[in-house]
Design a protein around this motif. Structure first.
Motif, short mmCIF file in Angstrom:
data_model
loop_
_atom_site.label_atom_id
_atom_site.label_comp_id
_atom_site.label_asym_id
_atom_site.label_seq_id
_atom_site.Cartn_x
_atom_site.Cartn_y
_atom_site.Cartn_z
N THR A 192 89.60 71.14 46.70
CA THR A 192 90.32 71.90 47.70
C THR A 192 91.03 73.07 47.01
O THR A 192 91.00 73.18 45.78
CB THR A 192 91.37 71.03 48.41
N SER A 193 91.67 73.92 47.81
CA SER A 193 92.51 74.95 47.21
C SER A 193 93.69 74.26 46.53
O SER A 193 94.05 73.15 46.89
CB SER A 193 92.98 75.94 48.27
N ALA B 191 92.67 74.42 41.63
CA ALA B 191 91.93 73.48 42.49
C ALA B 191 92.81 72.29 42.81
O ALA B 191 93.79 72.00 42.11
CB ALA B 191 90.64 73.01 41.80
N GLU C 137 87.29 84.58 44.19
CA GLU C 137 86.66 84.14 45.43
C GLU C 137 85.38 83.36 45.17
O GLU C 137 85.15 82.30 45.76
CB GLU C 137 86.36 85.36 46.31
N GLN D 86 86.15 79.95 43.58
CA GLN D 86 86.75 79.03 44.55
C GLN D 86 85.69 78.50 45.53
O GLN D 86 85.73 77.34 45.93
CB GLN D 86 87.88 79.74 45.30
N ARG E 64 84.84 74.52 46.02
CA ARG E 64 84.89 73.85 47.33
C ARG E 64 83.55 73.17 47.63
O ARG E 64 83.52 72.11 48.26
CB ARG E 64 85.23 74.87 48.42
#
Length: 247
Positions: free
Chosen positions: A245-246, A106, A233, A236, A240
């Motif tokens: 963020t990524s 992250a 997935e 994440q 978010r």
């Protein structure tokens, strides 16, 4: 890992019994101990709930604190399967012999949090040097404090800080309780606080971005499954939704 509710002696009897029967020692229940940075509180509460719903028999025990404190705890032998930190530099003091793997999962940036009605009319980072404004920051030794100091240095501002708190949640609470006009926290903390605070963005040119690592400390399969879930997935997507963020 020893199943919950079994003493070491009882667990030994179970293992011996299974071995005598030629069966693998697969526990019916398992506990994954996760130490996580305070800024991950809301997101990891959600992630652990979703993960355990998909993994019956597995419990995730979460403990939150400043990344600096969590690393000290691990270095002093605190039992943990997974360690999630705010910023990769936070792992620098960690005993490397304890690390099985480390994966960035992250990203986060700083943001100014003010009371929802913004009574001090803070509109940008330049206001935080204003005389008489009560500004609260994280302690210099923890990641959010180091990041804030770096941002103020880039902006050429000396903040009018009235206190420096042990972690980002303690810092944000000063604003939520009306004890400060502004605090520098992470964007994810402003998102998690909802209507309790208002966020004032810090320009990218002077902001400080952190990349969070998730570290496995044991070979427990359930711990690895939790890490895989966080970096996957669904994990994440949840991160978010809480403003991360990524990596």
């Amino acid at each position: 890992m020893r199943p919950r509710g079994l003493s070491p002696a009882a667990y030994g009897i179970v293992v011996l019994a299974l071995a005598a029967c030629g069966s693998p020692a697969a526990p019916a229940t398992d506990t994954v101990t996760v130490l996580a940075a305070a800024s991950l509180t809301e997101a990891f509460d959600q992630l652990s709930g979703d993960f355990t719903a998909d993994h019956p028999g597995v419990t995730v025990e979460l403990s939150y604190g400043s990344s600096a404190t969590l690393v000290q705890q691990v270095d002093h032998g605190a039992p943990a399967d997974v360690l999630a930190l705010a910023g990769e530099s936070a792992a620098d003091p960690l005993d490397r012999s304890a690390v099985r793997s480390s994966t960035p999962f992250a990203g986060n940036v700083l943001e100014i949090a003010v009371p929802s009605t913004n009574p001090a009319h803070v509109t940008g980072i330049g206001d935080l040097g204003r005389a008489g404004l009560k500004v609260v920051l994280c302690a210099p030794a923890v990641p959010c404090g180091r990041a804030a100091d770096a941002t103020f240095a880039k902006a050429g501002i000396i903040p009018s800080a009235v206190s420096r708190e042990v972690d980002v949640k303690a810092t944000l609470s000063k604003v939520r309780l009306g004890e400060a006009d502004a605090a520098v926290v992470y964007h994810s903390d402003v998102v998690a606080a909802g209507v309790a605070v208002t966020g004032v963005p810090i320009p990218e040119a002077v902001n400080t971005r952190l990349r969070y690592p998730i570290i496995t400390l044991t070979g427990d399969p359930s711990a690895q499954a939790f890490v895989d879930y966080v970096v996957g997935e669904r994990g994440q997507h949840t991160l978010r939704s809480f403003g991360f963020t990524s990596p």
